[in-house]
Design a protein around this motif. Structure first.
Motif, mmCIF file in Angstrom:
data_model
loop_
_atom_site.group_PDB
_atom_site.id
_atom_site.type_symbol
_atom_site.label_atom_id
_atom_site.label_comp_id
_atom_site.label_asym_id
_atom_site.label_seq_id
_atom_site.Cartn_x
_atom_site.Cartn_y
_atom_site.Cartn_z
ATOM 1 N N ILE A 88 2.768 0.553 3.410
ATOM 2 C CA ILE A 88 1.494 0.837 4.069
ATOM 3 C C ILE A 88 0.715 1.893 3.292
ATOM 4 C CG2 ILE A 88 0.398 1.628 6.195
ATOM 5 C CD1 ILE A 88 1.714 -1.100 6.404
ATOM 6 N N GLU A 89 1.395 2.896 2.789
ATOM 7 C CA GLU A 89 0.708 3.923 2.012
ATOM 8 C C GLU A 89 0.055 3.323 0.770
ATOM 9 O OE1 GLU A 89 1.902 8.416 1.067
ATOM 10 O OE2 GLU A 89 2.860 6.992 -0.297
ATOM 11 N N ASN A 90 0.748 2.393 0.120
ATOM 12 C CA ASN A 90 0.162 1.739 -1.046
ATOM 13 C C ASN A 90 -1.081 0.941 -0.686
ATOM 14 O OD1 ASN A 90 1.989 2.747 -2.893
ATOM 15 N ND2 ASN A 90 3.364 0.980 -2.776
ATOM 16 N N ILE A 91 -1.042 0.285 0.461
ATOM 17 C CA ILE A 91 -2.250 -0.448 0.886
ATOM 18 C C ILE A 91 -3.426 0.510 1.005
ATOM 19 C CG2 ILE A 91 -3.298 -1.749 2.787
ATOM 20 C CD1 ILE A 91 -0.568 -2.956 3.360
ATOM 21 N N LEU A 92 -3.191 1.666 1.603
ATOM 22 C CA LEU A 92 -4.260 2.651 1.778
ATOM 23 C C LEU A 92 -4.808 3.128 0.443
ATOM 24 C CD1 LEU A 92 -2.667 4.740 4.680
ATOM 25 C CD2 LEU A 92 -4.730 3.341 4.851
ATOM 26 N N TYR A 93 -3.930 3.551 -0.450
ATOM 27 C CA TYR A 93 -4.392 4.128 -1.709
ATOM 28 C C TYR A 93 -4.943 3.073 -2.663
ATOM 29 C CZ TYR A 93 -2.511 8.650 -0.409
ATOM 30 O OH TYR A 93 -2.277 9.844 0.220
ATOM 31 N N LEU A 94 -4.344 1.910 -2.693
ATOM 32 C CA LEU A 94 -4.876 0.837 -3.536
ATOM 33 C C LEU A 94 -6.238 0.383 -3.039
ATOM 34 C CD1 LEU A 94 -1.572 -1.182 -3.993
ATOM 35 C CD2 LEU A 94 -2.902 -0.169 -5.862
ATOM 36 N N GLY A 95 -6.372 0.274 -1.706
ATOM 37 C CA GLY A 95 -7.671 -0.096 -1.154
ATOM 38 C C GLY A 95 -8.738 0.931 -1.453
ATOM 39 N N ARG A 96 -8.407 2.218 -1.347
ATOM 40 C CA ARG A 96 -9.379 3.266 -1.653
ATOM 41 C C ARG A 96 -9.791 3.220 -3.114
ATOM 42 N NH1 ARG A 96 -6.267 8.186 1.503
ATOM 43 N NH2 ARG A 96 -6.865 7.596 3.634
ATOM 44 N N ALA A 97 -8.805 3.049 -3.997
ATOM 45 C CA ALA A 97 -9.120 2.997 -5.424
ATOM 46 C C ALA A 97 -10.021 1.810 -5.742
ATOM 47 C CB ALA A 97 -7.831 2.916 -6.238
ATOM 48 N N PHE A 98 -9.739 0.671 -5.135
ATOM 49 C CA PHE A 98 -10.569 -0.514 -5.362
ATOM 50 C C PHE A 98 -11.976 -0.297 -4.832
ATOM 51 C CE2 PHE A 98 -12.266 -4.661 -4.166
ATOM 52 C CZ PHE A 98 -12.017 -5.419 -5.310
ATOM 53 N N ALA A 99 -12.080 0.310 -3.665
ATOM 54 C CA ALA A 99 -13.401 0.545 -3.068
ATOM 55 C C ALA A 99 -14.198 1.566 -3.862
ATOM 56 C CB ALA A 99 -13.241 1.001 -1.621
ATOM 57 N N ASP A 100 -13.558 2.611 -4.392
ATOM 58 C CA ASP A 100 -14.267 3.691 -5.078
ATOM 59 C C ASP A 100 -14.518 3.410 -6.547
ATOM 60 O OD1 ASP A 100 -14.255 5.087 -2.704
ATOM 61 O OD2 ASP A 100 -12.485 6.288 -3.211
ATOM 62 N N GLU A 101 -13.557 2.751 -7.222
ATOM 63 C CA GLU A 101 -13.657 2.582 -8.679
ATOM 64 C C GLU A 101 -13.603 1.128 -9.118
ATOM 65 O OE1 GLU A 101 -10.862 5.156 -10.705
ATOM 66 O OE2 GLU A 101 -10.862 6.547 -9.009
ATOM 67 N N GLY A 102 -13.594 0.203 -8.183
ATOM 68 C CA GLY A 102 -13.581 -1.205 -8.541
ATOM 69 C C GLY A 102 -12.206 -1.689 -8.969
ATOM 70 N N LEU A 103 -12.202 -2.858 -9.620
ATOM 71 C CA LEU A 103 -10.945 -3.485 -10.008
ATOM 72 C C LEU A 103 -10.162 -2.630 -11.002
ATOM 73 C CD1 LEU A 103 -9.097 -5.952 -9.819
ATOM 74 C CD2 LEU A 103 -10.419 -6.992 -11.686
ATOM 75 N N GLU A 104 -10.878 -1.979 -11.918
ATOM 76 C CA GLU A 104 -10.198 -1.143 -12.909
ATOM 77 C C GLU A 104 -9.438 -0.005 -12.241
ATOM 78 O OE1 GLU A 104 -11.249 1.595 -16.855
ATOM 79 O OE2 GLU A 104 -12.795 0.362 -15.886
ATOM 80 N N GLY A 105 -10.071 0.645 -11.262
ATOM 81 C CA GLY A 105 -9.399 1.722 -10.545
ATOM 82 C C GLY A 105 -8.220 1.225 -9.746
ATOM 83 N N GLY A 106 -8.381 0.040 -9.138
ATOM 84 C CA GLY A 106 -7.281 -0.535 -8.373
ATOM 85 C C GLY A 106 -6.087 -0.861 -9.251
ATOM 86 N N ILE A 107 -6.348 -1.419 -10.442
ATOM 87 C CA ILE A 107 -5.259 -1.749 -11.364
ATOM 88 C C ILE A 107 -4.563 -0.483 -11.850
ATOM 89 C CG2 ILE A 107 -4.732 -2.723 -13.625
ATOM 90 C CD1 ILE A 107 -6.905 -4.801 -13.111
ATOM 91 N N HIS A 108 -5.355 0.573 -12.125
ATOM 92 C CA HIS A 108 -4.781 1.833 -12.591
ATOM 93 C C HIS A 108 -3.802 2.400 -11.561
ATOM 94 C CE1 HIS A 108 -4.595 5.776 -14.506
ATOM 95 N NE2 HIS A 108 -4.885 6.321 -13.336
ATOM 96 N N VAL A 109 -4.196 2.449 -10.301
ATOM 97 C CA VAL A 109 -3.324 2.966 -9.257
ATOM 98 C C VAL A 109 -2.142 2.026 -9.037
ATOM 99 C CG1 VAL A 109 -3.196 3.544 -6.798
ATOM 100 C CG2 VAL A 109 -5.182 4.235 -8.144
ATOM 101 N N PHE A 110 -2.368 0.711 -9.166
ATOM 102 C CA PHE A 110 -1.263 -0.249 -9.024
ATOM 103 C C PHE A 110 -0.181 0.004 -10.072
ATOM 104 C CE2 PHE A 110 0.723 -4.228 -10.415
ATOM 105 C CZ PHE A 110 1.300 -4.664 -9.224
ATOM 106 N N VAL A 111 -0.580 0.241 -11.304
ATOM 107 C CA VAL A 111 0.402 0.493 -12.367
ATOM 108 C C VAL A 111 1.188 1.763 -12.078
ATOM 109 C CG1 VAL A 111 0.666 1.072 -14.805
ATOM 110 C CG2 VAL A 111 -0.870 -0.778 -14.122
ATOM 111 N N LEU A 112 0.482 2.821 -11.669
ATOM 112 C CA LEU A 112 1.147 4.094 -11.420
ATOM 113 C C LEU A 112 2.089 4.043 -10.217
ATOM 114 C CD1 LEU A 112 -1.807 6.582 -12.050
ATOM 115 C CD2 LEU A 112 0.192 6.219 -13.496
ATOM 116 N N ARG A 113 1.664 3.410 -9.140
ATOM 117 C CA ARG A 113 2.429 3.442 -7.895
ATOM 118 C C ARG A 113 3.405 2.280 -7.758
ATOM 119 N NH1 ARG A 113 0.589 6.966 -3.993
ATOM 120 N NH2 ARG A 113 1.724 5.742 -2.452
ATOM 121 N N CYS A 114 3.035 1.086 -8.195
ATOM 122 C CA CYS A 114 3.836 -0.117 -7.942
ATOM 123 C C CYS A 114 4.654 -0.578 -9.147
ATOM 124 C CB CYS A 114 2.930 -1.262 -7.484
ATOM 125 S SG CYS A 114 2.004 -0.911 -5.975
#
Length: 448
Positions: free
Chosen positions: A228-254
């Motif tokens: 659930i925490e990943n959903i929150l942070y990945l969603g925020r990154a995608f909303a704030d920085e787009g797909l690039e931000g979402g992928i960046h956080v995905f690599v770091l966290r997942c």
């Protein structure tokens, strides 16, 4: 984990007895000469070989024993409160997901959910592999995951947010974020996850056989939380920085750190696992020490994102997280081998008492031959036959584990009744297997 108050910082986000003489445990108490009160099913005496005919029904239980249902049935009792718990968990989980959609939007929530789901199956599969010798009840494993995702997350979200809102006017925006992520979040989140382990060992302590069970339950409650925490942070990154931000956080966290939360909470699970195997007076302090270790590791991990402009993350990752992870893997492999040795050393005592055949020990004490036995049963008697063999394997393993705990005195005052329950479940599983599939037990003799 806190409610969002602006763009997330660059990098990974904070994670945030003894029985009656004729029917007692073997090897450490008065024993009868001859078969046990529940004479062995399908095996008449040591060295007599497999039965030529289906065994008779089991004799009545020992005098004074209040009665027993096989473990498959007994675990279905007391349904009301588990159902209530699941309903509450589901409500809170939906509330958190609803909050995510409200905060970042539907598209970002869908991205976060899909991305967070990708490592979930692999990580859960690893913990189920760890739990193969004596698998825990599936319903309890699901309850563990639900606690982490639907109870621990809302607790952390509320308390972390409240702490940051309290600190912000005093310390400023950036310092309050650092203090919340590095100090408050580890204290709150590890307490929220560890609370389930404490409740579990208090209410269902018989499910805890040692360190492996502690690691499994701790890992699963943390996996639910991290999902659930990943959903929150990945969603925020995608909303704030787009797909690039979402992928960046995905690599770091997942990708780089899917085991971070499980690793933190594993400190608590290990401590509880050691506690249940000990009778020393100070054993009840062990969960506190485990909790402190989890908070320290969690806090160091979160603080690393604020050190050296984010480069501290990689320093802590390489110098702390990777070595701790390797040590955890070594501990898991050692404990799994110890479980194998427990089966191999305890079951021969039951062979001497006439409870099972000598060749069965050789099969039951090796994971490869256990698989072969189930596969052979499936070939000849289908999936139902394989399930009956598996049930018997688990019952024999539980018997061996409990006999080991009794030998070390690592049980409470209900040890006599507990042993009777486990022994009755073993005989019930053996009776069912020998009656429904008369050749299944003799078939084990052909496995090498």
């Amino acid at each position: 984990m806190t409610a969002h108050h602006g763009p997330p910082p660059h990098g990974p986000q904070p994670h945030g007895p003894l029985g009656p003489p004729a029917y007692g445990p073997l090897g450490h108490g008065p024993q009868s000469h001859g078969p046990p009160a529940f004479g062995p099913t399908g095996y008449n005496a040591p060295g007599a070989g497999p039965p030529s005919q289906p065994p008779p029904g089991p004799p009545p239980p020992p005098a004074g024993y209040p009665g027993h249902q096989p473990w498959m049935v007994s675990r279905r009792r007391r349904v009301f409160w588990p159902v209530v718990a699941v309903v509450v968990m589901a409500f809170l989980g939906l509330a958190v997901l609803g909050l995510t959609v409200w905060e970042v939007g539907l598209a970002a929530s869908v991205f976060g959910s899909l991305a967070a789901f990708l490592p979930l199956v692999a990580v859960i599969s690893i913990y189920l592999w760890i739990d193969r010798w004596e698998p825990e009840p599936p319903g309890l494993l699901w309850m563990t995951l639900l606690w982490g995702s639907c109870i621990a997350v809302p607790i952390a979200l509320v308390l972390n947010t409240a702490a940051e809102l309290y600190l912000r006017p005093v310390a400023g925006a950036r310092l309050s974020t650092i203090l919340t992520g590095s100090i408050v979040a580890p204290i709150v989140e590890e307490a929220a996850k560890g609370l389930f382990l404490i409740i579990l060992v208090a209410r269902r302590g018989k499910e805890f056989d040692g360190i492996v069970d502690g690691i499994v339950y701790a890992g699963l409650v943390a996996i639910g939380f991290a999902f659930i925490e990943n959903i929150l942070y990945l969603g925020r990154a995608f909303a704030d920085e787009g797909l690039e931000g979402g992928i960046h956080v995905f690599v770091l966290r997942c990708v780089l750190s899917p085991f971070s939360h499980p690793l933190f909470t594993t400190m608590i699970g290990i401590a509880i696992g050691v506690m249940v195997r000990s009778r020393r007076p100070g054993r009840f302090l062990l969960p506190v020490l485990g909790y402190c270790g989890a908070v320290l590791l969690h806090g160091l991990w979160n603080a690393s994102t604020f050190l050296l402009r984010g480069f501290g993350f990689f320093i802590v990752y390489i110098l702390v997280m990777v070595p701790v992870f390797v040590l955890a893997v070594v501990l898991v492999l050692w404990q799994r081998n110890r479980e194998r040795q427990t089966v191999a050393t305890q079951l021969p005592q039951f062979v001497a008492a006439g409870w099972l055949a000598p060749y069965e020990v050789q099969v039951l004490a090796n994971m490869r031959t256990r698989r072969q036995w189930r596969a052979l049963a499936e070939i000849h008697w289908g999936k139902a036959g394989a399930r009956a063999v598996r049930t018997y394997q688990v019952a024999a393993t539980e018997l061996a584990f409990l006999n080991d705990r009794l030998a070390r005195g690592a049980v409470g005052p209900d040890g006599q009744q507990w042993f009777q329950e486990v022994a009755a479940a073993f005989h019930a599983a053996r009776q069912q297997l020998a009656t429904a599939y008369p050749q299944a037990l003799p078939a084990a003799a052909s496995i090498r």
